[in-house]
Design an enzyme around this catalytic site. Structure first.
Site, PDB file in Angstrom:
ATOM      1  N   LYS A 116       0.786  -1.244  -0.089  1.00 39.41           N
ATOM      2  CA  LYS A 116      -0.026   0.058  -0.087  1.00 39.41           C
ATOM      3  C   LYS A 116       0.899   1.247   0.007  1.00 39.41           C
ATOM      4  O   LYS A 116       0.395   2.172  -0.626  1.00 39.41           O
ATOM      5  CB  LYS A 116      -1.040  -0.040   1.291  1.00 39.41           C
ATOM      6  CG  LYS A 116      -2.073  -0.966   1.025  1.00 39.41           C
ATOM      7  CD  LYS A 116      -3.343  -0.771   1.801  1.00 39.41           C
ATOM      8  CE  LYS A 116      -4.419  -1.649   1.391  1.00 39.41           C
ATOM      9  NZ  LYS A 116      -5.669  -1.233   2.232  1.00 39.41           N
ATOM     10  N   LYS A 122      -3.888  -9.342  -6.680  1.00 46.13           N
ATOM     11  CA  LYS A 122      -5.371  -9.811  -5.893  1.00 46.13           C
ATOM     12  C   LYS A 122      -6.352  -8.816  -6.272  1.00 46.13           C
ATOM     13  O   LYS A 122      -6.045  -7.665  -6.710  1.00 46.13           O
ATOM     14  CB  LYS A 122      -5.065 -10.073  -4.486  1.00 46.13           C
ATOM     15  CG  LYS A 122      -5.365  -8.512  -3.724  1.00 46.13           C
ATOM     16  CD  LYS A 122      -5.518  -8.977  -2.024  1.00 46.13           C
ATOM     17  CE  LYS A 122      -5.890  -7.562  -1.403  1.00 46.13           C
ATOM     18  NZ  LYS A 122      -6.850  -7.804  -0.446  1.00 46.13           N
ATOM     19  N   LYS A 142     -10.602  -3.869  -3.545  1.00 50.38           N
ATOM     20  CA  LYS A 142     -11.184  -2.784  -3.554  1.00 50.38           C
ATOM     21  C   LYS A 142     -10.823  -1.650  -4.198  1.00 50.38           C
ATOM     22  O   LYS A 142     -11.215  -0.598  -4.783  1.00 50.38           O
ATOM     23  CB  LYS A 142     -12.036  -2.399  -2.143  1.00 50.38           C
ATOM     24  CG  LYS A 142     -12.917  -3.439  -1.557  1.00 50.38           C
ATOM     25  CD  LYS A 142     -13.465  -2.835  -0.428  1.00 50.38           C
ATOM     26  CE  LYS A 142     -13.631  -3.779   0.917  1.00 50.38           C
ATOM     27  NZ  LYS A 142     -12.584  -3.399   1.993  1.00 50.38           N
TER      28      LYS A 142
HETATM   29  P1  ATP Z   1      -8.460  -2.800   0.105  1.00 46.66           P
HETATM   30  O1  ATP Z   1      -8.092  -2.957  -1.238  1.00 46.66           O
HETATM   31  O2  ATP Z   1      -9.097  -1.573   0.552  1.00 46.66           O
HETATM   32  O3  ATP Z   1      -7.382  -3.327   0.952  1.00 46.66           O
HETATM   33  P2  ATP Z   1      -9.648  -5.513   0.178  1.00 46.66           P
HETATM   34  O4  ATP Z   1     -10.419  -5.704  -1.187  1.00 46.66           O
HETATM   35  O5  ATP Z   1      -8.372  -6.190   0.239  1.00 46.66           O
HETATM   36  O6  ATP Z   1      -9.802  -3.981   0.243  1.00 46.66           O
HETATM   37  P3  ATP Z   1     -10.422  -5.886   2.675  1.00 46.66           P
HETATM   38  O7  ATP Z   1     -11.507  -5.057   3.293  1.00 46.66           O
HETATM   39  O8  ATP Z   1      -9.050  -5.510   2.992  1.00 46.66           O
HETATM   40  O9  ATP Z   1     -10.530  -5.943   1.301  1.00 46.66           O
HETATM   41  O10 ATP Z   1     -10.903  -7.517   3.191  1.00 46.66           O
HETATM   42  C1  ATP Z   1     -12.016  -7.699   3.772  1.00 46.66           C
HETATM   43  C2  ATP Z   1     -11.706  -9.296   3.795  1.00 46.66           C
HETATM   44  O11 ATP Z   1     -11.842  -9.812   2.587  1.00 46.66           O
HETATM   45  C3  ATP Z   1     -10.455  -9.948   4.430  1.00 46.66           C
HETATM   46  O12 ATP Z   1     -10.691 -11.112   5.077  1.00 46.66           O
HETATM   47  C4  ATP Z   1      -9.673 -10.260   3.230  1.00 46.66           C
HETATM   48  O13 ATP Z   1      -8.397 -11.414   3.530  1.00 46.66           O
HETATM   49  C5  ATP Z   1     -10.614 -10.730   2.306  1.00 46.66           C
HETATM   50  N1  ATP Z   1     -10.228 -10.582   0.868  1.00 46.66           N
HETATM   51  C6  ATP Z   1      -9.860  -9.281   0.256  1.00 46.66           C
HETATM   52  N2  ATP Z   1      -9.303  -9.504  -0.775  1.00 46.66           N
HETATM   53  C7  ATP Z   1      -9.465 -11.027  -1.212  1.00 46.66           C
HETATM   54  C8  ATP Z   1      -9.110 -11.505  -2.460  1.00 46.66           C
HETATM   55  N3  ATP Z   1      -8.752 -11.190  -3.527  1.00 46.66           N
HETATM   56  N4  ATP Z   1      -9.319 -12.978  -2.096  1.00 46.66           N
HETATM   57  C9  ATP Z   1      -9.724 -13.612  -1.176  1.00 46.66           C
HETATM   58  N5  ATP Z   1     -10.190 -12.796   0.056  1.00 46.66           N
HETATM   59  C10 ATP Z   1      -9.919 -11.790  -0.107  1.00 46.66           C
END
Ligand code: ATP
Ligand code: LTN
Length: 330
Positions: free
Chosen positions: A115, A198, A201
């Site tokens: 990040k 990955k 969001k």
């Molecule tokens: P950001 O991009 O803002 O970091 P994010 O999409 O990674 O957001 P989080 O809010 O950080 O989402 O994650 C919420 C949950 O979803 C966590 O348990 C995280 O491990 C899971 N998660 C996030 N992205 C993935 C993914 N690509 N595959 C599987 N699990 C995920």
């Protein structure tokens, strides 16, 4: 309702619209666990502000993440669903744990490295750097046994364990040791337009992810545009990261194995496979979107769920915080 049920805790950031990775990696696990475990699920709004947020948009975003949890099937009568910032013990324990965490261990966190990505150290927010310590506080406050998340959070949960151990060793046994709970399939769903990053969001391109609120048209477009690998076989493997990712999504949503899907699509092309995948995603999201539309008409109900959640979470968190202060001599 036995009181000896294991405790589960997890948080989801209110940093944008939830996507298939969040659903498969995290939310679906919560739904499965809510029947047999004592679940605490919260909207991590204090974590969301570790990157710049517009206050108006953030307020809306928090609501929409709560709504989406309910729409996916979280039952507020079974689960304590709350907003992190409604329970001030999170910030307080976060501070206490800051005093035993080291710069070295935080610098090793891969999410921080991703990040902060290349920015000069002087301009990286302290909150972003310190975020895993707040996450440790979230987990330890509720004496969680299990922390269900996607793979990306495993390192943070390990840090929470290290901090708990250090604290217990220095000040006497105060915290329970949590364990990560990572799904066997779909722990790391990758971007549709780039299987080397990955699904996230905060990824800049919308083609990276399927949002849980995407319309049927948008879903079909994103799936048909998803990158594939060389060769035309529908087969998983290290040389086929893009197709492996698509197969993983389909497996997770249909409860079928990769081998079963490979057999079904043997001799068929990407086009046919992608159409079947799009049908699967649309069918999985349709009931969620219908419930969501109902919930959006009823903001009072959601307010009430959050108020009830905070009331239930507060005394649990405050008890652990008081024990930690006492142990430290405060
Ligand atoms: P950001 O991009 O803002 O970091 P994010 O999409 O990674 O957001 P989080 O809010 O950080 O989402 O994650 C919420 C949950 O979803 C966590 O348990 C995280 O491990 C899971 N998660 C996030 N992205 C993935 C993914 N690509 N595959 C599987 N699990 C995920
Ligand atoms: N860091 C997590 C969100 C999160 C969390 C937690 C998950 C904050 N506190 C405690 C599990 C337990 C994320 O970015 N997904």
């Amino acid at each position: 309702m036995g009181t000896n049920r294991k405790r589960v805790l997890s948080g989801v950031q209110a940093s944008g619209n939830l996507h298939l990775g969040n659903y498969i990696g995290a939310l679906r696990q919560f739904i499965d666990l809510q029947r047999d475990y004592d679940c605490y699920i919260f909207i991590a709004d204090l974590h969301a502000i570790t990157v710049p947020q517009d206050p108006k948009a953030l307020r809306k975003q928090i609501r929409s993440v709560v709504n989406m949890h309910l729409a996916c099937g979280l039952d507020p009568d079974k689960v304590t669903l709350f907003r992190q910032s409604d329970v001030s013990a999170h910030s307080e324990l976060g501070w206490l744990l800051n005093t035993i965490a080291t710069m070295g261990e935080l610098k090793r966190m891969t999410q921080f490295k991703d990040k902060a990505g290349g920015k000069a150290e002087a301009s990286v927010g302290v909150g972003l750097f310190d975020y895993p310590v707040l996450m440790a506080a979230d987990i330890l406050l509720y004496e969680a046994d299990l922390v269900p998340t996607g793979e990306d959070q495993k390192q943070h949960i390990e840090l929470a364990r290290d901090l708990a151990q250090r604290f217990n060793h220095r000040f006497g046994r105060t915290f329970r040791m949590p364990k990560p709970m990572i799904p066997k399939i779909g722990a790391r769903i990758m971007g549709l337009d780039d299987p080397s990053v990955k699904m996230s969001k905060s990824a800049a391109s919308a083609g990276n992810r399927i949002e849980l609120i995407d319309s049927e048209d948008v879903i079909r477009k994103k799936v048909s545009r998803a990158v594939t690998d060389s060769g035309s076989e529908i087969k998983a493997g290290p040389k086929k990261p893009a197709v492996t990712n698509l197969l993983t999504i389909m497996c997770a949503l249909t409860d079928r194995t990769v081998a079963e899907l490979e057999k079904e699509f043997a001799g068929k092309g990407y086009k046919e496979f992608k159409e079947a995948l799009a049908d699967t995603v649309v069918a999985a999201l349709k009931p969620i979107q219908q419930t969501l539309a109902e919930l959006e008409k009823n903001p009072k109900y959601v307010d009430e769920v959050l108020a009830r959640g905070a009331e239930k979470a507060r005394p649990v968190a405050e008890r652990t915080l008081a024990a930690a202060k006492q142990a430290m001599g405060l």
